[in-house]
Design an enzyme around this catalytic site. Structure first.
Site, PDB file in Angstrom:
ATOM      1  N   SER A 145       0.887  -1.387  -0.213  1.00 31.92           N
ATOM      2  CA  SER A 145       0.009   0.162  -0.016  1.00 31.92           C
ATOM      3  C   SER A 145       0.966   1.164  -0.071  1.00 31.92           C
ATOM      4  O   SER A 145       0.816   1.990   0.911  1.00 31.92           O
ATOM      5  CB  SER A 145      -0.934   0.023   1.352  1.00 31.92           C
ATOM      6  OG  SER A 145      -1.702  -1.180   1.265  1.00 31.92           O
ATOM      7  N   ARG A 160       7.683   6.072  -3.684  1.00 31.16           N
ATOM      8  CA  ARG A 160       8.373   6.872  -2.551  1.00 31.16           C
ATOM      9  C   ARG A 160       7.626   6.072  -1.464  1.00 31.16           C
ATOM     10  O   ARG A 160       6.508   5.512  -1.660  1.00 31.16           O
ATOM     11  CB  ARG A 160       8.045   8.302  -2.476  1.00 31.16           C
ATOM     12  CG  ARG A 160       6.613   8.687  -2.221  1.00 31.16           C
ATOM     13  CD  ARG A 160       6.781  10.173  -2.236  1.00 31.16           C
ATOM     14  NE  ARG A 160       6.587  10.807  -3.852  1.00 31.16           N
ATOM     15  CZ  ARG A 160       5.543  10.747  -4.341  1.00 31.16           C
ATOM     16  NH1 ARG A 160       4.556  10.490  -3.901  1.00 31.16           N
ATOM     17  NH2 ARG A 160       5.594  11.230  -5.762  1.00 31.16           N
ATOM     18  N   ASP A 198      -3.642  -1.588  -1.993  1.00 27.72           N
ATOM     19  CA  ASP A 198      -4.885  -2.108  -0.975  1.00 27.72           C
ATOM     20  C   ASP A 198      -6.476  -1.600  -1.604  1.00 27.72           C
ATOM     21  O   ASP A 198      -7.360  -2.095  -1.255  1.00 27.72           O
ATOM     22  CB  ASP A 198      -4.746  -1.432   0.596  1.00 27.72           C
ATOM     23  CG  ASP A 198      -4.295  -0.401   0.563  1.00 27.72           C
ATOM     24  OD1 ASP A 198      -4.119   0.552  -0.555  1.00 27.72           O
ATOM     25  OD2 ASP A 198      -4.331   0.500   1.605  1.00 27.72           O
TER      26      ASP A 198
HETATM   27  C1  BGC Z   1      -0.644   5.141  -0.061  1.00 32.33           C
HETATM   28  C2  BGC Z   1      -1.483   4.271  -0.656  1.00 32.33           C
HETATM   29  C3  BGC Z   1      -2.460   3.490   0.030  1.00 32.33           C
HETATM   30  C4  BGC Z   1      -2.983   4.618   0.868  1.00 32.33           C
HETATM   31  C5  BGC Z   1      -4.001   3.696   2.137  1.00 32.33           C
HETATM   32  C6  BGC Z   1      -1.086   5.947   0.988  1.00 32.33           C
HETATM   33  O1  BGC Z   1      -0.318   6.541   1.766  1.00 32.33           O
HETATM   34  O2  BGC Z   1       0.299   6.124  -0.885  1.00 32.33           O
HETATM   35  O3  BGC Z   1      -0.674   3.605  -1.506  1.00 32.33           O
HETATM   36  O4  BGC Z   1      -3.347   2.988  -0.753  1.00 32.33           O
HETATM   37  O5  BGC Z   1      -2.056   5.044   1.962  1.00 32.33           O
HETATM   38  O6  BGC Z   1      -3.412   2.590   2.639  1.00 32.33           O
END
Ligand code: BGC
Length: 473
Positions: A145, A160, A198
């Protein structure tokens, strides 16, 4: 009664956190602009959302079948699951959850992190599938995620870190290769076949469990409002110019896009900006990025409350007696960053006990913070201002995506629904209602008789990753 000076200082902060109808409409239009820009440009910049192609080219029907594994690295935990898809909108799930050791989240190496993750997959198999004796490797979908530059279902490099992770040598590396190499080192019979955000998992799992004949609604978004925030939706290929230079599976008409909406409006063209937001951004590893997330998600709600309270303290309006009584200090959970969990805010938000006695207990238990009644009233007012702004902002991407996909459903009369997961949307009192109120104001389905529903999607990342794995050839 609250002291007049304190009352007007609190009022000032409440006003800063207020968002009005006109702003919601303008921000929704800006969100659609940012989507268009992200869909046109391959390289990601601060100016627009990444809009990452996921190489998932269809939405489940509920008929998918088979046994798959899923790994899920989210904000704080790593989960390993096995999912047996039954082909009738149902599934059996086994899972184990591990809290990722803090020293692996920052200042460590990608090898240390992925060797830990691979060892947990091995432990899981030993515990739950020791009888698996086929020669074929089990397919695993990996929910990761964080923003990834994805170039195939099973290929993607980390753009990142977010949410407090910081392992510099992992940036730009292929996440699947890293994970697979550590799984192979431990000789587990597992092949990592799909990388999924996610939100993609949430979209797929909700679409799988949603029997649209019964619910009378199409699942159009998978979204997370938890430690972080983000959403994914299905976009028509014609609307994704940047895919023209990439290999898209033959015969596909569309693709799931991971918007990474946490990075909406990093330039702050429309988003509300207070000195508290600036302060929090300056405390983070990904400064200048994910500025939408820093106003909305669970990781930041507590911190916003903490810095507003400290501001009132600095002005000599709050906690002055306590400070003196402690010989010139405040409890460390109030004085130090990231110590105030959004779960605490959820108790403060709904406290209707006499003299806010429940808040008194919660603040003492969680923050070791003794409070006067007046202080508790202030804390509750600020909590409500911060959470309401967060929920109203959350409506912007959801409404924008409705506007965007509306034409895909022009010719049927089913409603539209969002699959949502994450602690804030699931447990924070009133958050869902406030999102829906703000969506009503934006009114993205104007001119139709359709309704919008918000559904909590259970096991989003586990079942969703399994579904992603099931699409791999
Ligand atoms: C991330 C996402 C993720 C979201 C929820 C964010 O900080 O960049 O990729 O889907 O958090 O978990």
């Amino acid at each position: 009664m609250i002291d007049k000076k304190l009352d007007s200082a609190v009022k000032e902060i409440e006003d800063l956190f207020e968002v009005n109808d006109e702003f919601l409409l303008k921000a929704t239009d800006e969100f659609i602009n940012s989507m268009n820009n992200g869909l046109s440009h391959l390289s990601s910049t601060r100016q627009y959302m990444p809009m990452i192609p996921t190489f998932v080219t269809s939405i489940p029907t509920g008929k998918e079948k088979g046994l798959y594994l899923a790994g899920d690295l989210g904000g704080t935990n790593f989960r390993v699951c096995s999912v047996d898809l039954k082909g009738d909108h149902t599934y059996d799930l086994k899972q184990s959850k591990f809290e990722v050791p803090k020293d692996l989240m920052k200042g460590s190496t990608s090898d240390a992190l992925f060797s830990y993750l691979a060892s947990k997959v091995k432990d899981f198999l030993k515990e739950h599938h020791s009888d698996y004796d086929s020669d074929e490797r089990l397919k695993l979908g990996f929910t990761f995620s964080f923003p990834v530059n994805q170039t195939a279902l099973n290929k993607g490099t980390l753009i990142r870190w977010t949410k407090g992770f910081d392992i510099p040598d992992c940036v730009d590396k292929d996440i699947i290769e890293l994970f697979q190499s550590h799984i192979d080192l431990l000789e587990s019979k597992v092949e990592v076949v799909a990388l999924a955000n996610d939100t993609v998992g949430t979209l797929l799992s909700r679409a799988y469990t949603n029997n649209d004949e019964e619910s009378n609604a199409h699942t159009i978004v998978g979204s997370i409002f938890g430690t972080g925030t983000n959403g994914a939706y299905f976009e028509q290929l014609d609307n994704i110019p940047k895919l023209r230079s990439l290999d898209v599976p033959k015969g596909s008409t569309g693709m799931v896009i991971n918007t990474e909406w946490g990075s909406f409006d990093n330039e702050l063209k429309v988003l509300p900006r207070t000195k508290y937001d600036d302060l929090i951004d300056s405390e983070t590893f990904n400064k200048g990025y994910h500025l939408f997330e820093k106003r909305v998600s669970g990781m930041f709600l507590g911190e916003l409350l903490r810095v507003t309270l400290l501001d009132l303290f600095d002005k000599g309006l709050l906690f002055t007696d306590l400070y003196k009584a402690r010989g010139g200090s405040l409890p460390h959970r109030l004085a130090e960053q990231w110590q105030l969990n959004s779960e605490v805010l959820s108790y403060l938000e709904i406290d209707d006990s006499t003299d806010l006695k429940m808040s008194q207990l919660v603040l003492e238990n969680h923050l070791r913070l003794p409070t006067s009644k007046q202080e508790r009233i202030v804390i509750q007012r600020l909590t409500r201002a911060i959470s309401k702004r967060a929920a109203y902002l959350s409506a912007i991407p959801l409404a924008a995506i409705v506007k965007r996909v509306k034409p895909q459903y022009e010719n049927d009369n089913k409603d539209l629904e969002f699959g949502c997961d994450g602690s804030v949307v699931e447990f924070y009192p009133g958050f869902q209602q406030n999102i829906l109120k703000a969506i009503d104001i934006i009114n993205p389905l104007k001119g139709t008789n359709k309704k919008i529903h918000l559904r909590i999607a259970k096991d989003g990342s586990g079942v969703g990753a399994a579904l992603c794995a099931s699409t791999s050839k």
